[in-house]
Design a protein around this motif. Structure first.
Motif, short mmCIF file in Angstrom:
data_model
loop_
_atom_site.label_atom_id
_atom_site.label_comp_id
_atom_site.label_asym_id
_atom_site.label_seq_id
_atom_site.Cartn_x
_atom_site.Cartn_y
_atom_site.Cartn_z
N LEU A 38 0.60 -1.19 0.30
CA LEU A 38 0.36 0.43 -0.34
C LEU A 38 1.39 1.47 0.02
CD1 LEU A 38 -2.06 1.38 0.09
CD2 LEU A 38 -2.58 1.05 3.05
N ALA A 39 2.04 1.43 0.60
CA ALA A 39 2.93 2.44 0.48
C ALA A 39 3.13 2.68 -0.62
CB ALA A 39 4.18 2.11 1.89
N MET A 40 3.37 1.41 -1.45
CA MET A 40 4.45 1.98 -2.47
C MET A 40 3.03 2.11 -3.55
SD MET A 40 6.60 -0.99 -3.50
CE MET A 40 6.92 -2.32 -2.30
N MET A 41 2.10 1.53 -3.37
CA MET A 41 1.03 2.23 -4.08
C MET A 41 0.46 3.36 -3.86
SD MET A 41 1.31 -1.04 -6.00
CE MET A 41 1.74 -2.11 -5.90
N ARG A 42 0.86 3.82 -2.76
CA ARG A 42 0.14 5.00 -2.94
C ARG A 42 1.77 6.38 -2.96
NH1 ARG A 42 -2.26 5.30 2.89
NH2 ARG A 42 -4.80 6.79 2.20
N GLY A 43 2.52 5.61 -2.73
CA GLY A 43 3.90 6.57 -3.50
C GLY A 43 4.78 7.09 -2.03
N GLU A 44 4.09 6.74 -1.07
CA GLU A 44 4.61 6.71 -0.05
C GLU A 44 6.49 6.30 0.34
OE1 GLU A 44 1.88 5.81 3.04
OE2 GLU A 44 0.18 6.91 2.35
N THR A 45 5.86 5.38 -0.32
CA THR A 45 8.15 4.68 -0.59
C THR A 45 8.29 4.47 -2.05
OG1 THR A 45 7.06 2.79 -0.24
CG2 THR A 45 7.47 3.32 1.84
N ALA A 46 9.58 3.98 -2.19
CA ALA A 46 9.73 4.28 -3.83
C ALA A 46 8.95 2.48 -4.16
CB ALA A 46 11.13 4.18 -3.83
N TYR A 47 8.63 2.59 -5.19
CA TYR A 47 7.64 1.37 -5.90
C TYR A 47 9.17 0.52 -6.39
CZ TYR A 47 5.20 -1.27 -8.92
OH TYR A 47 5.29 -2.91 -9.30
N ASN A 48 9.34 -1.00 -5.85
CA ASN A 48 10.20 -1.07 -5.93
C ASN A 48 9.05 -2.34 -6.36
OD1 ASN A 48 11.82 -3.75 -5.68
ND2 ASN A 48 13.16 -2.15 -4.34
N ALA A 49 9.97 -2.72 -8.00
CA ALA A 49 9.10 -4.36 -8.81
C ALA A 49 9.27 -5.29 -7.93
CB ALA A 49 9.67 -3.94 -10.12
N ASP A 50 10.64 -5.61 -7.99
CA ASP A 50 10.41 -7.01 -6.89
C ASP A 50 10.03 -6.99 -6.12
OD1 ASP A 50 12.81 -8.02 -9.38
OD2 ASP A 50 14.33 -6.83 -8.20
N ALA A 51 9.95 -6.04 -5.03
CA ALA A 51 9.27 -6.08 -3.89
C ALA A 51 7.63 -6.55 -3.99
CB ALA A 51 9.16 -4.74 -3.16
N VAL A 52 7.02 -5.86 -5.04
CA VAL A 52 6.05 -6.26 -5.44
C VAL A 52 5.93 -7.47 -6.12
CG1 VAL A 52 3.43 -5.18 -7.38
CG2 VAL A 52 5.09 -4.02 -6.35
N ARG A 53 6.18 -8.10 -7.10
CA ARG A 53 6.81 -9.05 -7.27
C ARG A 53 6.86 -10.58 -5.99
NH1 ARG A 53 8.91 -7.90 -11.71
NH2 ARG A 53 10.91 -7.53 -10.64
N ASP A 54 7.42 -10.05 -4.75
CA ASP A 54 7.90 -10.78 -3.45
C ASP A 54 6.56 -10.67 -2.66
OD1 ASP A 54 10.44 -12.18 -4.20
OD2 ASP A 54 11.30 -10.41 -3.22
N GLY A 55 5.97 -9.59 -2.24
CA GLY A 55 4.97 -9.89 -1.64
C GLY A 55 3.30 -10.63 -2.59
N ALA A 56 3.45 -10.40 -3.52
CA ALA A 56 2.32 -11.00 -4.86
C ALA A 56 2.61 -12.59 -4.12
CB ALA A 56 2.57 -10.64 -6.52
N GLU A 57 4.31 -12.98 -4.88
CA GLU A 57 3.86 -14.27 -4.39
C GLU A 57 3.85 -15.34 -2.69
OE1 GLU A 57 5.33 -18.62 -4.74
OE2 GLU A 57 4.37 -16.37 -6.33
N THR A 58 3.88 -13.69 -1.52
CA THR A 58 3.30 -14.23 -0.85
C THR A 58 1.85 -14.30 -0.42
OG1 THR A 58 5.32 -12.85 0.37
CG2 THR A 58 3.25 -13.43 1.67
N ILE A 59 1.11 -13.41 -1.04
CA ILE A 59 0.19 -13.41 -1.27
C ILE A 59 -0.61 -14.86 -2.62
CG2 ILE A 59 -2.40 -12.16 -1.89
CD1 ILE A 59 -1.28 -9.54 -1.68
#
Length: 198
Positions: free
Chosen positions: A48-69
């Motif tokens: 959420l912090a990335m999607m709202r622009g509160e933290t830097a967008y990191n595609a690897d972190a998004v991929r990792d988070g998506a895999e966890t879900i």
């Protein structure tokens, strides 16, 4: 931006719902599912912090988070709800078992959406920050969902046969659009199948 407000509201609601799963003396399978919900809540907060622009967008972190879900969705999720595992301290409504088909469909939907988010990670955000996604992906401004059966108002089908989401089509969307769909899916499931705690 309007999409950030939608994402924020949906995901904050989801994070607070999931965070409310305090273990409260739970043991066995009930404790396992509460821990799984807590894990997903942590991922949602970070994304959420990335999607709202509160933290830097990191595609690897998004991929990792998506895999966890994804690992906690689908049959992994439904497997945490065996018959007879309701009642205190569980917060699962009886409707989980009396409407199992819908509950299972939502769990499967979450799995597909999280797979789609992993595939869309390199697309960045709808605003174009953090990746290649640009406003033109909105299909001429028809809205994120576009018509009921097309992706973002374009011609690529977002849903497969039987109304299920198509991960390959989701892969063409901006990551925040797919994340919003995950938040909405989780929120819908919690609204229908989770007891409200005072």
């Amino acid at each position: 931006m309007k999409i950030q407000k939608i994402i924020g509201a949906g995901a904050i609601g989801l994070a607070s719902i999931v965070a409310a799963y305090a273990h409260g003396g739970a043991t066995g399978i009930v404790k396992e599912r509460m821990e799984a919900m807590g894990t997903m809540s942590d991922v949602v907060k970070a994304l959420l912090a990335m999607m709202r622009g509160e933290t830097a967008y990191n595609a690897d972190a998004v991929r990792d988070g998506a895999e966890t879900i994804r690992r906690h969705a689908g049959e992994a999720l439904t497997g945490l709800f065996p018959e007879g595992s309701g009642g205190e301290p569980s917060e699962a409504k009886a409707e989980v078992w009396s409407n199992w088909d819908e509950f299972s469909a939502l769990a499967a939907q979450l799995e597909t959406l999280s797979e789609g988010l992993g595939l869309a990670a390199d697309n960045g955000l709808m605003s174009g920050s953090g990746g290649q996604a640009q406003g033109g992906m909105m299909g001429g401004g028809t809205g994120m969902m576009g018509s009921a059966n097309t992706m973002m108002g374009g011609t690529a089908p977002m849903m497969g046969r039987g109304g299920s989401f198509d991960a390959a089509a989701l892969a063409a969307m901006p990551a925040d659009g797919v994340f919003n769909m995950i938040a909405q899916s989780c929120s819908a499931c919690h609204t229908k199948f989770r007891l409200e705690k005072n």
